[in-house]
Enzyme design. Structure first.
Site, PDB file in Angstrom:
ATOM      1  N   CYS A  25      36.981 -17.102  63.136  1.00 42.60           N
ATOM      2  CA  CYS A  25      35.683 -16.483  62.783  1.00 42.60           C
ATOM      3  C   CYS A  25      34.848 -17.342  61.837  1.00 42.60           C
ATOM      4  CB  CYS A  25      35.903 -15.110  62.163  1.00 42.60           C
ATOM      5  SG  CYS A  25      36.904 -14.039  63.184  1.00 42.60           S
ATOM      6  N   HIS A  41      30.061 -12.783  57.711  1.00 39.79           N
ATOM      7  CA  HIS A  41      30.784 -12.504  58.959  1.00 39.79           C
ATOM      8  C   HIS A  41      30.859 -10.988  59.125  1.00 39.79           C
ATOM      9  CE1 HIS A  41      33.615 -12.349  62.129  1.00 39.79           C
ATOM     10  NE2 HIS A  41      34.683 -12.112  61.392  1.00 39.79           N
ATOM     11  N   ASN A  88      32.877  -7.170  65.943  1.00 41.19           N
ATOM     12  CA  ASN A  88      33.291  -8.503  65.492  1.00 41.19           C
ATOM     13  C   ASN A  88      33.357  -9.457  66.692  1.00 41.19           C
ATOM     14  OD1 ASN A  88      34.643 -10.760  64.581  1.00 41.19           O
ATOM     15  ND2 ASN A  88      36.236  -9.632  63.494  1.00 41.19           N
TER      16      ASN A  88
HETATM   17  O1  UT7 Z   1      37.429 -11.474  61.850  1.00 44.60           O
HETATM   18  C1  UT7 Z   1      38.624 -11.227  61.202  1.00 44.60           C
HETATM   19  C2  UT7 Z   1      39.386 -10.212  61.999  1.00 44.60           C
HETATM   20  N1  UT7 Z   1      39.876  -9.051  61.417  1.00 44.60           N
HETATM   21  C3  UT7 Z   1      39.369  -8.267  60.427  1.00 44.60           C
HETATM   22  O2  UT7 Z   1      38.426  -8.568  59.789  1.00 44.60           O
HETATM   23  C4  UT7 Z   1      40.088  -6.989  60.157  1.00 44.60           C
HETATM   24  C5  UT7 Z   1      40.202  -6.621  58.702  1.00 44.60           C
HETATM   25  N2  UT7 Z   1      40.820  -5.326  58.555  1.00 44.60           N
HETATM   26  C6  UT7 Z   1      40.154  -4.165  58.812  1.00 44.60           C
HETATM   27  O3  UT7 Z   1      39.005  -4.189  59.166  1.00 44.60           O
HETATM   28  C7  UT7 Z   1      40.893  -2.875  58.604  1.00 44.60           C
HETATM   29  O4  UT7 Z   1      42.126  -3.127  57.980  1.00 44.60           O
HETATM   30  C8  UT7 Z   1      41.117  -2.071  59.930  1.00 44.60           C
HETATM   31  C9  UT7 Z   1      39.786  -1.543  60.435  1.00 44.60           C
HETATM   32  C10 UT7 Z   1      41.751  -2.956  60.987  1.00 44.60           C
HETATM   33  C11 UT7 Z   1      42.024  -0.882  59.685  1.00 44.60           C
HETATM   34  O5  UT7 Z   1      41.437  -0.027  58.701  1.00 44.60           O
HETATM   35  P1  UT7 Z   1      42.321   0.570  57.524  1.00 44.60           P
HETATM   36  O6  UT7 Z   1      41.472   1.472  56.759  1.00 44.60           O
HETATM   37  O7  UT7 Z   1      42.941  -0.618  56.830  1.00 44.60           O
HETATM   38  O8  UT7 Z   1      43.356   1.432  58.314  1.00 44.60           O
HETATM   39  P2  UT7 Z   1      44.958   1.315  58.321  1.00 44.60           P
HETATM   40  O9  UT7 Z   1      45.371   0.122  59.147  1.00 44.60           O
HETATM   41  O10 UT7 Z   1      45.471   1.400  56.918  1.00 44.60           O
HETATM   42  O11 UT7 Z   1      45.317   2.618  59.089  1.00 44.60           O
HETATM   43  C12 UT7 Z   1      45.045   3.914  58.569  1.00 44.60           C
HETATM   44  C13 UT7 Z   1      45.420   4.933  59.617  1.00 44.60           C
HETATM   45  C14 UT7 Z   1      46.794   4.702  60.243  1.00 44.60           C
HETATM   46  O12 UT7 Z   1      47.381   5.952  60.491  1.00 44.60           O
HETATM   47  P3  UT7 Z   1      48.561   6.508  59.534  1.00 44.60           P
HETATM   48  O13 UT7 Z   1      49.636   5.472  59.615  1.00 44.60           O
HETATM   49  O14 UT7 Z   1      47.931   6.598  58.177  1.00 44.60           O
HETATM   50  O15 UT7 Z   1      48.879   7.805  60.157  1.00 44.60           O
HETATM   51  C15 UT7 Z   1      46.460   4.036  61.559  1.00 44.60           C
HETATM   52  O16 UT7 Z   1      47.442   4.247  62.545  1.00 44.60           O
HETATM   53  O17 UT7 Z   1      44.474   4.885  60.693  1.00 44.60           O
HETATM   54  C16 UT7 Z   1      45.172   4.753  61.926  1.00 44.60           C
HETATM   55  N3  UT7 Z   1      44.331   3.996  62.855  1.00 44.60           N
HETATM   56  C17 UT7 Z   1      43.449   4.601  63.673  1.00 44.60           C
HETATM   57  N4  UT7 Z   1      43.107   5.879  63.846  1.00 44.60           N
HETATM   58  C18 UT7 Z   1      42.153   6.161  64.745  1.00 44.60           C
HETATM   59  C19 UT7 Z   1      44.296   2.664  63.059  1.00 44.60           C
HETATM   60  N5  UT7 Z   1      43.391   2.390  63.999  1.00 44.60           N
HETATM   61  C20 UT7 Z   1      42.852   3.554  64.391  1.00 44.60           C
HETATM   62  C21 UT7 Z   1      41.877   3.906  65.340  1.00 44.60           C
HETATM   63  N6  UT7 Z   1      41.547   5.213  65.467  1.00 44.60           N
HETATM   64  N7  UT7 Z   1      41.229   2.986  66.091  1.00 44.60           N
END
Ligand code: UT7
Length: 332
Positions: free
Chosen positions: A117, A257, A287
């Protein structure tokens, strides 16, 4: 060779976004997710997916045509084409060589650059140095990615985040003290495992097994990338401000980004920048890897937000892990 007192900057920009829009509601039908979760946790409402019969070089070519026109530079006057991508049409020939042929840039060298990225900032840095030492007069930097081809549409942790698109810029000579004032690029390979496409390279060549185990798709530890991103974007932005001898108050626009609105917001707060100075368009496109910065820049320019003499920071982070920023005094 351009004189050392001359500036080097962006002469024109362009973008290409596929027509096919995939909304959060479309994704609700594919995985266990909701429009509400995606919007509040990422800021994304929709993204574009490229038509099946097209590839990265097609988007790159269209974005570049617009950038060339915008810059008033003809294809024959381009000395070097850099395509930044993690989704080239194929391993070789490079997408840059395919684009060179499409555009008729017969006098240009061409290569692909992979900094995930952060690719556009790395590309700008390469273009700047090639021009500064006199090896090139005009460089075309194109950032293009078709992430839909390497996204696992059964993995809700990643499939809601990514989209396809391309942004391009023509780099060349501008008046002294305008254009690129400072650059910062860096990497921390020790953290590479948190964002990875495991199979398809020499370490794990494609086999029936790798396909069955879905190892050609993006695997990500989202939380780790998140923490790194906020730190890297704020630190790198501060570095270019310092290198250029400016203060945070002198910054007119930050073009970050576009990965997650919460990453952008946290970085903005760390830098103590007001909201109106930050360019955000990820709600529309998600993204698109290295394409996000040039696409957001192109939109901010064409909407008339960024004007002559504005101090603009472009800042990114991504797989590798990599980061980079570029401070420009805008001139066109
Ligand atoms: O260009 C570089 C590429 N990547 C990035 O920039 C990504 C950087 N990271 C992020 O943007 C965030 O960490 C994410 C958007 C990927 C995830 O957000 P988060 O607030 O860190 O969520 P989490 O991974 O801590 O998950 C929280 C909950 C989990 O459920 P439990 O375990 O608390 O029950 C996940 O399973 O949200 C759940 N979850 C979802 N729920 C509904 C994860 N993805 C989804 C989804 N829909 N799409």
């Amino acid at each position: 060779m351009i004189g050392n007192n001359k500036g080097i900057g962006i002469l024109g920009t362009g973008k290409y976004l596929p027509e096919n829009i995939v909304t959060n509601f479309d994704l609700e039908k594919m995985v266990d997710t909701s429009d509400e979760w995606i919007k509040t946790r990422t800021g994304i409402s929709e993204r574009r997916f490229l038509e099946k019969d097209k590839a990265t070089s097609d988007m790159a070519t269209e974005a570049a045509k617009i950038a060339l026109k915008d810059a008033g530079v003809s294809p024959e006057d381009i000395d070097l084409i850099i395509v930044t991508t993690v989704t080239p049409d194929m391993a070789f020939p490079s997408s840059a060589c395919l684009v060179q042929d499409n555009l008729g840039c017969h006098n240009a060298a061409a290569f692909d650059l992979e900094a995930a990225c952060t690719g556009f900032i790395y590309g700008l840095s390469m273009a700047y140095s090639q021009i500064r030492v006199g090896l090139c007069k005009h460089v075309l930097v194109i950032s293009a990615d078709t992430l839909s081809r390497i996204t696992d549409m059964t993995d809700r942790n990643t499939c809601v985040l990514f989209g396809d698109g391309a942004g391009a810029a023509v780099i060349g000579e501008v008046p002294a003290e305008k254009g690129i004032l400072a650059l910062d690029i860096g990497a921390d390979g020790s953290q590479g495992r948190v964002l990875i496409q495991p199979a398809g390279g020499s370490k794990m060549p494609s086999t029936e097994e790798t396909v069955k185990n879905r190892l050609h798709y993006i695997k990500m530890e989202g939380n780790e990338v998140f923490k790194f991103a906020v730190r890297a974007m704020a630190d790198s932005s501060r570095k270019v401000i310092e290198k250029a001898g400016l203060q945070i108050e002198d910054v007119d626009f930050l073009v970050p980004h576009q990965a997650n609105i919460r990453i952008i917001e946290s970085s903005r707060k760390k830098l103590k920048l007001s909201k109106d100075k930050v360019v955000v368009n990820l709600n529309k496109y998600g993204n698109m890897s290295s394409a996000t910065i040039p696409v957001a820049l192109d939109e901010a320019l064409k909407e008339g937000k960024i004007k002559e003499n504005d101090n603009v920071i472009l800042v990114g982070f991504g797989g590798g892990l990599t980061w980079g920023s570029c401070l420009l005094k805008w001139h066109k």
